[in-house]
Design a protein around this motif. Structure first.
Motif, mmCIF file in Angstrom:
data_model
loop_
_atom_site.group_PDB
_atom_site.id
_atom_site.type_symbol
_atom_site.label_atom_id
_atom_site.label_comp_id
_atom_site.label_asym_id
_atom_site.label_seq_id
_atom_site.Cartn_x
_atom_site.Cartn_y
_atom_site.Cartn_z
ATOM 1 N N VAL A 64 10.406 60.702 32.750
ATOM 2 C CA VAL A 64 9.676 60.648 33.903
ATOM 3 C C VAL A 64 9.320 60.169 35.743
ATOM 4 C CG1 VAL A 64 7.292 60.300 34.861
ATOM 5 C CG2 VAL A 64 7.229 61.775 32.945
ATOM 6 N N PRO A 65 10.319 58.806 35.598
ATOM 7 C CA PRO A 65 10.004 58.291 37.531
ATOM 8 C C PRO A 65 11.868 58.813 36.858
ATOM 9 C CG PRO A 65 10.040 56.499 34.902
ATOM 10 C CD PRO A 65 9.930 57.674 34.289
ATOM 11 N N VAL A 66 12.685 58.661 36.844
ATOM 12 C CA VAL A 66 14.144 58.668 36.595
ATOM 13 C C VAL A 66 14.378 60.108 37.437
ATOM 14 C CG1 VAL A 66 15.993 58.341 35.993
ATOM 15 C CG2 VAL A 66 14.452 56.942 35.556
ATOM 16 N N LEU A 67 14.398 60.972 36.521
ATOM 17 C CA LEU A 67 14.966 62.690 36.851
ATOM 18 C C LEU A 67 14.026 62.732 38.130
ATOM 19 C CD1 LEU A 67 16.075 64.558 35.269
ATOM 20 C CD2 LEU A 67 14.317 65.976 34.861
ATOM 21 N N PRO A 68 12.636 62.988 38.968
ATOM 22 C CA PRO A 68 12.343 63.658 40.036
ATOM 23 C C PRO A 68 14.249 62.457 40.943
ATOM 24 C CG PRO A 68 11.015 63.352 39.238
ATOM 25 C CD PRO A 68 11.969 61.967 37.874
ATOM 26 N N ARG A 69 13.623 61.433 41.424
ATOM 27 C CA ARG A 69 14.781 60.906 41.823
ATOM 28 C C ARG A 69 16.463 61.659 42.049
ATOM 29 N NH1 ARG A 69 12.304 56.133 39.458
ATOM 30 N NH2 ARG A 69 10.464 54.676 41.118
ATOM 31 N N LEU A 70 17.025 61.579 40.517
ATOM 32 C CA LEU A 70 17.985 62.133 40.408
ATOM 33 C C LEU A 70 18.349 62.832 40.800
ATOM 34 C CD1 LEU A 70 21.123 61.351 39.290
ATOM 35 C CD2 LEU A 70 20.405 62.528 36.793
#
Length: 453
Positions: A64-70
């Motif tokens: 949830v926190p990592v994928l949108p940034r990636l």
């Protein structure tokens, strides 16, 4: 109305629709009206899983926190691969507590059960499919012959048994994340596609991607639409549109319920306006599929009539129409999640009071009322933000199926191809915890519902 108030209103409507469908369904089940459904509007049983969901919950806590940034910062190709990998992991981890992804394909009513009758003569089996329909398992009776031929071809390649079939379905179903992302990029721009990718990867519909052949249909349909908008040079455009025509032409032979799905590629094609040779290639590819099945002895209208006769004799046809007219939409709400409801509310507000001039709005509404299909799509595309023109097409297709009355319950798998397109609207939710809400919805569905698929 502020964005926060709008979001709260959409969430209340989402909760009210879902809770109301379960409450009325419980009353109808208790009264014996819905005896074949133990957890209406879902076709399943209640259960309570805790520790078995910890791996999926842990993965969601990281994704949830990592994928949108990636997906926001990496190259678009890398973003698509990351979303696809996330979708695969999320889907498999959700399925793990329910005896693994292969378990549903071992059911005697599934497609694999009919392979001995196909044997080494698929053309002979195809030619007699309609007349022998009453002797086949439930899922085969309810569909055209192509799903059986798909698993037959898989077995012919040496990949026999339920596990290869399940892995194929998961791989193709999860790839719809990439295909829809590519389509949204072409229709609405790269920024909109990047925002949509995490929501597609962690969609609550993933609960049924690992357990239902309809996930394969979702992937095939999504790539059929995506191929319409790929290819920059004339030759590659014609080739990709020819491939799109084959995939889209195959949809009615995978499921009769996918006929309204064809509205999505029509809307996308009008929006991007492919050149005439590409359109002809797409139509030619679709016609080739129809011709191949007709030459093999399967006449689609006869298949529809035979399947409808089987459906009317099935207990499912006696389910109350009015209840499922609304309850089916509650199931769609579960598959698409609360963030999608918020995104749809924002899209609707933009449609009604969007940031266009009064004269422009008047012209757009005149087109909506009086224009042909091309003008309709142009008006939608002007008024709707972020590519929700495809969302609108998917919703119209769902409503057409719902109103028809042939989808009375058991739609959690039938809605999967449509739900993924509708989920694109979740990217429009101006809500900090929107992706978290989607993941939590998926975990709750897996943890509280024991589905036969």
């Amino acid at each position: 109305m502020t964005a926060d108030a709008e979001g709260r209103g959409a969430l209340r409507a989402w909760v009210g629709l879902v809770a109301g469908a379960f409450a009325v369904g419980a009353v109808l089940h208790g009264a014996g009206v819905l005896a074949i459904d133990h957890l209406p509007p879902l076709h399943g049983h209640f259960r309570f899983l805790t520790f078995a969901l910890l791996p999926a919950a842990a993965f969601a806590a990281v994704a949830v926190p990592v994928l949108p940034r990636l997906t926001a910062r990496a190259g678009f190709g890398v973003a698509c691969l990351a979303a696809y990998g996330c979708a695969l992991a999320w889907t498999v981890l959700l399925a793990a507590p329910s005896d693994g992804p292969a378990a549903p394909f071992t059911h005697p009513q599934e497609y694999l059960a009919v392979l001995p009758q196909v044997g080494h003569d698929p053309l002979g089996w195809l030619a007699t499919f309609t007349e022998r329909l009453p002797s086949y398992p439930t899922h085969v009776r309810g569909h055209p012959p192509l799903p059986v031929l798909v698993v037959w071809a898989l077995a012919g390649a040496g990949l026999t048994g339920p596990l290869p079939a399940a892995l194929l379905v998961i791989a193709v179903g999860c790839s719809a994340t990439v295909a829809i992302g590519l389509t949204v990029r072409r229709v609405a721009g790269e920024a909109a596609a990047r925002r949509a990718l995490p929501f597609l990867a962690l969609a609550p519909a993933s609960v049924w991607i690992a357990t239902s052949m309809d996930a394969f249909f979702a992937g095939a349909g999504a790539w059929g639409v995506a191929l319409l908008v790929t290819g920059r040079r004339p030759v590659t455009r014609v080739v990709s549109c020819g491939g799109a025509g084959v995939l889209l032409g195959a949809l009615p032979y995978l499921s009769y319920g996918l006929v309204p799905y064809l509205l999505i590629p029509v809307v996308v094609a009008v929006a991007v306006r492919p050149p005439l040779p590409a359109v002809c290639a797409a139509l030619g590819g679709a016609a080739a599929v129809t011709a191949a099945f007709a030459a093999g002895g399967f006449w689609w209208p006869a298949g529809v009539a035979a399947t409808h006769a089987q459906w009317t004799a099935d207990p499912g046809a006696a389910r109350p129409y009015l209840y499922f007219l609304v309850a089916n939409l509650a199931v769609l709400a579960l598959l698409t999640g609360p963030a999608t409801a918020v995104g749809l509310a924002r899209s609707w507000r933009r449609l009604v009071t969007g940031p266009v001039t009064a004269a422009g709005t008047a012209r757009a509404w005149r087109r909506l009322v009086t224009g042909p299909v091309a003008a309709l799509v142009r008006a939608w595309h002007r008024l709707l933000p972020g590519g929700t023109v495809v969302v609108a097409a998917a919703l119209v297709a769902v409503l057409a199926l719902d109103v028809s009355g042939v989808t009375r319950g058991e739609v959690e798998r039938i809605w999967v191809p449509y739900a993924l397109w509708v989920t694109v609207a979740a990217a429009l939710a101006p809500w900090r915890h929107a992706l978290t809400a989607q993941a939590v919805t998926g975990l709750l569905l897996q943890g509280l519902v024991l589905s036969p698929w």
